[in-house]
Design a protein around this motif. Structure first.
Motif, PDB file in Angstrom:
ATOM      1  N   GLU A  15      36.626  35.916  34.399  1.00  0.00           N
ATOM      2  CA  GLU A  15      37.928  35.650  33.776  1.00  0.00           C
ATOM      3  C   GLU A  15      38.929  36.803  33.881  1.00  0.00           C
ATOM      4  OE1 GLU A  15      39.055  32.658  32.423  1.00  0.00           O
ATOM      5  OE2 GLU A  15      37.251  32.037  33.486  1.00  0.00           O
ATOM      6  N   ARG A  16      38.994  37.415  35.061  1.00  0.00           N
ATOM      7  CA  ARG A  16      40.110  38.346  35.291  1.00  0.00           C
ATOM      8  C   ARG A  16      40.792  37.923  36.580  1.00  0.00           C
ATOM      9  NH1 ARG A  16      39.194  41.523  39.411  1.00  0.00           N
ATOM     10  NH2 ARG A  16      37.020  41.817  39.968  1.00  0.00           N
ATOM     11  N   PRO A  17      42.090  38.239  36.715  1.00  0.00           N
ATOM     12  CA  PRO A  17      42.811  37.810  37.919  1.00  0.00           C
ATOM     13  C   PRO A  17      42.276  38.527  39.160  1.00  0.00           C
ATOM     14  CG  PRO A  17      44.321  38.578  36.184  1.00  0.00           C
ATOM     15  CD  PRO A  17      42.948  38.956  35.762  1.00  0.00           C
ATOM     16  N   PHE A  18      42.316  37.859  40.309  1.00  0.00           N
ATOM     17  CA  PHE A  18      41.990  38.508  41.576  1.00  0.00           C
ATOM     18  C   PHE A  18      42.907  39.727  41.751  1.00  0.00           C
ATOM     19  CE2 PHE A  18      39.117  35.311  42.634  1.00  0.00           C
ATOM     20  CZ  PHE A  18      38.595  35.481  43.915  1.00  0.00           C
ATOM     21  N   THR A  19      42.335  40.823  42.188  1.00  0.00           N
ATOM     22  CA  THR A  19      43.056  42.096  42.212  1.00  0.00           C
ATOM     23  C   THR A  19      44.343  42.034  43.022  1.00  0.00           C
ATOM     24  OG1 THR A  19      40.937  43.219  42.015  1.00  0.00           O
ATOM     25  CG2 THR A  19      42.807  44.567  42.691  1.00  0.00           C
ATOM     26  N   ARG A  20      44.280  41.450  44.202  1.00  0.00           N
ATOM     27  CA  ARG A  20      45.491  41.436  45.034  1.00  0.00           C
ATOM     28  C   ARG A  20      46.603  40.611  44.384  1.00  0.00           C
ATOM     29  NH1 ARG A  20      46.789  40.034  51.378  1.00  0.00           N
ATOM     30  NH2 ARG A  20      49.009  39.961  51.017  1.00  0.00           N
ATOM     31  N   ASP A  21      46.257  39.421  43.858  1.00  0.00           N
ATOM     32  CA  ASP A  21      47.262  38.590  43.205  1.00  0.00           C
ATOM     33  C   ASP A  21      47.856  39.321  41.997  1.00  0.00           C
ATOM     34  OD1 ASP A  21      46.474  36.734  45.036  1.00  0.00           O
ATOM     35  OD2 ASP A  21      45.488  35.384  43.627  1.00  0.00           O
ATOM     36  N   PHE A  22      46.984  40.004  41.268  1.00  0.00           N
ATOM     37  CA  PHE A  22      47.398  40.721  40.059  1.00  0.00           C
ATOM     38  C   PHE A  22      48.358  41.862  40.407  1.00  0.00           C
ATOM     39  CE2 PHE A  22      46.196  43.785  36.559  1.00  0.00           C
ATOM     40  CZ  PHE A  22      46.716  43.038  35.515  1.00  0.00           C
ATOM     41  N   LYS A  23      48.038  42.628  41.457  1.00  0.00           N
ATOM     42  CA  LYS A  23      48.906  43.732  41.876  1.00  0.00           C
ATOM     43  C   LYS A  23      50.232  43.205  42.421  1.00  0.00           C
ATOM     44  CE  LYS A  23      45.921  45.873  44.552  1.00  0.00           C
ATOM     45  NZ  LYS A  23      45.266  46.887  45.411  1.00  0.00           N
ATOM     46  N   THR A 242      41.961  51.791  42.615  1.00  0.00           N
ATOM     47  CA  THR A 242      42.651  50.504  42.472  1.00  0.00           C
ATOM     48  C   THR A 242      41.917  49.531  41.549  1.00  0.00           C
ATOM     49  OG1 THR A 242      41.593  49.839  44.548  1.00  0.00           O
ATOM     50  CG2 THR A 242      43.870  50.611  44.683  1.00  0.00           C
ATOM     51  N   MET A 243      40.911  49.982  40.802  1.00  0.00           N
ATOM     52  CA  MET A 243      40.263  49.053  39.878  1.00  0.00           C
ATOM     53  C   MET A 243      41.261  48.637  38.790  1.00  0.00           C
ATOM     54  SD  MET A 243      37.468  51.462  37.871  1.00  0.00           S
ATOM     55  CE  MET A 243      36.477  51.723  39.330  1.00  0.00           C
ATOM     56  N   VAL A 244      41.127  47.400  38.315  1.00  0.00           N
ATOM     57  CA  VAL A 244      42.118  46.844  37.396  1.00  0.00           C
ATOM     58  C   VAL A 244      41.551  46.472  36.032  1.00  0.00           C
ATOM     59  CG1 VAL A 244      43.586  45.965  39.240  1.00  0.00           C
ATOM     60  CG2 VAL A 244      41.773  44.511  38.335  1.00  0.00           C
ATOM     61  N   ASP A 245      40.252  46.622  35.855  1.00  0.00           N
ATOM     62  CA  ASP A 245      39.620  46.204  34.606  1.00  0.00           C
ATOM     63  C   ASP A 245      38.723  47.341  34.123  1.00  0.00           C
ATOM     64  OD1 ASP A 245      37.743  45.026  32.731  1.00  0.00           O
ATOM     65  OD2 ASP A 245      38.425  43.059  33.443  1.00  0.00           O
ATOM     66  N   PRO A 246      38.863  47.777  32.858  1.00  0.00           N
ATOM     67  CA  PRO A 246      38.024  48.865  32.345  1.00  0.00           C
ATOM     68  C   PRO A 246      36.524  48.607  32.505  1.00  0.00           C
ATOM     69  CG  PRO A 246      39.801  48.387  30.797  1.00  0.00           C
ATOM     70  CD  PRO A 246      39.854  47.327  31.862  1.00  0.00           C
ATOM     71  N   ARG A 247      36.136  47.336  32.576  1.00  0.00           N
ATOM     72  CA  ARG A 247      34.711  47.021  32.771  1.00  0.00           C
ATOM     73  C   ARG A 247      34.215  47.532  34.120  1.00  0.00           C
ATOM     74  NH1 ARG A 247      34.997  40.647  31.499  1.00  0.00           N
ATOM     75  NH2 ARG A 247      36.908  40.973  32.689  1.00  0.00           N
ATOM     76  N   GLU A 248      35.142  47.612  35.096  1.00  0.00           N
ATOM     77  CA  GLU A 248      34.742  48.100  36.418  1.00  0.00           C
ATOM     78  C   GLU A 248      34.469  49.597  36.395  1.00  0.00           C
ATOM     79  OE1 GLU A 248      36.647  44.961  39.562  1.00  0.00           O
ATOM     80  OE2 GLU A 248      37.924  46.636  38.976  1.00  0.00           O
TER      81      GLU A 248
END
Length: 484
Positions: A15-23, A242-248
């Motif tokens: 449930e997180r947006p795909f990184t490229r779409d999000f950026k 380029t990680m977008v989620d603190p879980r990463e």
């Protein structure tokens, strides 16, 4: 000629947006905002925006990309193709997306706010956010004055660790080589010794040095030299990659532990699950120091990566290497860094984007549903975006391809598209031309940048196993290879 694409944010399994779409969504929002000075506590802060401006703009976001070129049939006539991408979302969804931008470290509060409930709260781009915006503007040829001013500001780090992802599920690659490359960036080429433990939001605005380390004098009972705490580590990973989620950040920290690159100072803490908190301290293991290249042993292992080949097959060897590099996430990460340094990253970007486009194209033509026409229209719009970015005359990342192929592409892309059947035929023709362009760029990389990459003193020691993998790939592809 006008193509319109209405984009939805693709979501991952967790449930997180795909990184490229999000950026892309973030960058499109920043381009649409005026980014003007705002007053905060008697000071004017440049390049800022309010919660209300961001949420209102996200409610109805439009990004148009135009490309002007001579008509292939009549050079005195100029043809303009425009691709428009639109996003729209309800206000609460827009507020939630802004919160995700904050968690991803793309933006930060000038006043120490932690959410978007106050309409007049003032926000600015982080150094990471500025760099992501720069990559987007370079890709799409955006030269708006207010955006250029932000990119040219001294807060732009001009580099991040660009993490490679699985294109199907957007997950980070977990292979040992990739994790070791991230670890080398994380600890730096030399130890970043400091006594400071500041909570400054600008702590990691410079990404060419590693995480803050505290030096210790080794003793019999405590045989490590450098330590850091979990919060600083997670913060560096979020700020400088380029990680977008603190879980990463927790995921990558846990991989550092599992590969014995780091270990907890307190043996009661988990040796497998990373804790991103200030109270948990970790030390860099002797193995970690070797992987980092701090000790001579690791730095000298690289050896000579040049294959001893028969006369006349060097070109084939380089083709095999290029294939292996593109498919291997760790070598692709290094190759991308090398291309960025040598100002030709667009070659790899185009090659990979054509792979993504081909997946979308195959899905569109095999679609048996009621929305097939709309799917083909969206795929054709994606083709125009790809063409305008890399192949159109004067495009922002114009590639070095054969003049005849460039003319064929220009003729096809400027021809009007009529009914549904004509649209499908156009898409088929465009896909064929993109394949030709992709093959041309592959040959260019194999003959030019890959040979330079494998001999580069910075990268050669990190390419252990490349030639063996290239030789295996060649044997597997060879029609004369024996079958087991």
């Amino acid at each position: 000629m006008h193509q319109t694409s209405s984009r939805l944010l693709r979501m991952t399994d967790d449930e997180r947006p795909f990184t490229r779409d999000f950026k892309d969504l973030f960058s499109t929002l920043m381009v649409s905002l005026p980014l003007t000075p705002h007053r905060v506590r008697f000071r004017m802060i440049d390049f800022t925006f309010t919660s209300d401006e961001a949420i209102t703009n996200l409610g109805s976001l439009k990004f148009s990309q135009s490309n002007r070129m001579p008509d292939p049939k009549d050079s005195s006539r100029v043809v303009t193709t425009t691709t428009t991408t639109t996003f729209s979302m309800a206000k609460e969804m827009a507020r939630s997306v802004c919160q995700k931008f904050l968690e991803a470290k793309f933006i930060e509060s000038v006043e120490g706010k932690t959410d978007f409930t106050n309409k007049s709260s003032v926000w600015q781009l982080t150094p990471k956010g500025i760099h992501i915006l720069e990559r987007f503007c370079t890709r799409n040829g955006i030269q708006s004055a207010h955006v250029k001013a932000v990119i040219d500001s001294n807060r732009n780090p001009h580099q991040l660790v660009i993490l490679e992802r699985n294109t199907d599920n957007d997950k980070l690659h977990h292979d040992e080589q990739t994790v070791e490359i991230i670890f080398r960036r994380f600890v730096g080429t030399t130890a970043n010794e400091t006594q400071s433990d500041s909570d400054s939001i600008h702590e990691f605005s410079k990404c060419d040095i590693g995480v803050k380390l505290v030096k210790h004098r080794p003793t019999t009972s405590r045989q490590y030299e450098y330590t850091f705490h979990g919060r600083n580590a997670a913060q560096w990973l979020m700020d400088c990659s380029t990680m977008v989620d603190p879980r990463e950040a927790v995921e990558v920290g846990s991989l550092f532990l599992q590969l014995k690159l780091i270990a907890p100072v307190d043996v009661r803490n988990s040796e497998h699950t990373f804790q991103p908190v200030k109270s948990t301290h970790y030390y860099i293991t002797p193995h970690g120091e070797r992987v980092a290249g701090w000790t001579l042993e690791e730095a000298s292992i690289g050896g000579d990566v040049v294959i001893k080949t028969r006369d006349g097959v060097t070109r084939d060897s380089n083709s095999n290497r290029t294939n292996v590099i593109i498919r291997n996430p760790s070598w692709r990460l290094l190759y991308r860094e090398f291309l960025k340094e040598t100002m030709c990253e667009e070659n790899l970007s185009f090659y990979l984007e054509v792979q993504d486009f081909n997946r979308q194209y195959r899905a569109a033509i095999s679609d048996k549903g009621d929305n097939k026409v709309e799917t083909i229209r969206e795929t054709l719009a994606a083709a125009y975006g790809l063409y305008n970015a890399f192949l159109a005359p004067g495009s922002p990342n114009e590639l070095n391809i054969d003049h005849g192929l460039r003319t064929q592409l220009a003729t096809r892309m400027t021809r009007a598209v009529g009914d549904d059947d004509a649209m499908l035929q156009s898409l088929n023709e465009v896909a064929t031309l993109f394949d030709k362009a992709q093959n041309s760029i592959f040959k260019l990389m194999s003959s030019d940048s890959v040979p330079k990459f494998i001999k580069h003193p910075k990268y050669a020691p990190q390419l252990r196993g490349l030639d063996a993998a290239a030789a295996s790939a060649y044997a597997a592809a060879s029609p004369n290879a024996s079958r087991s």
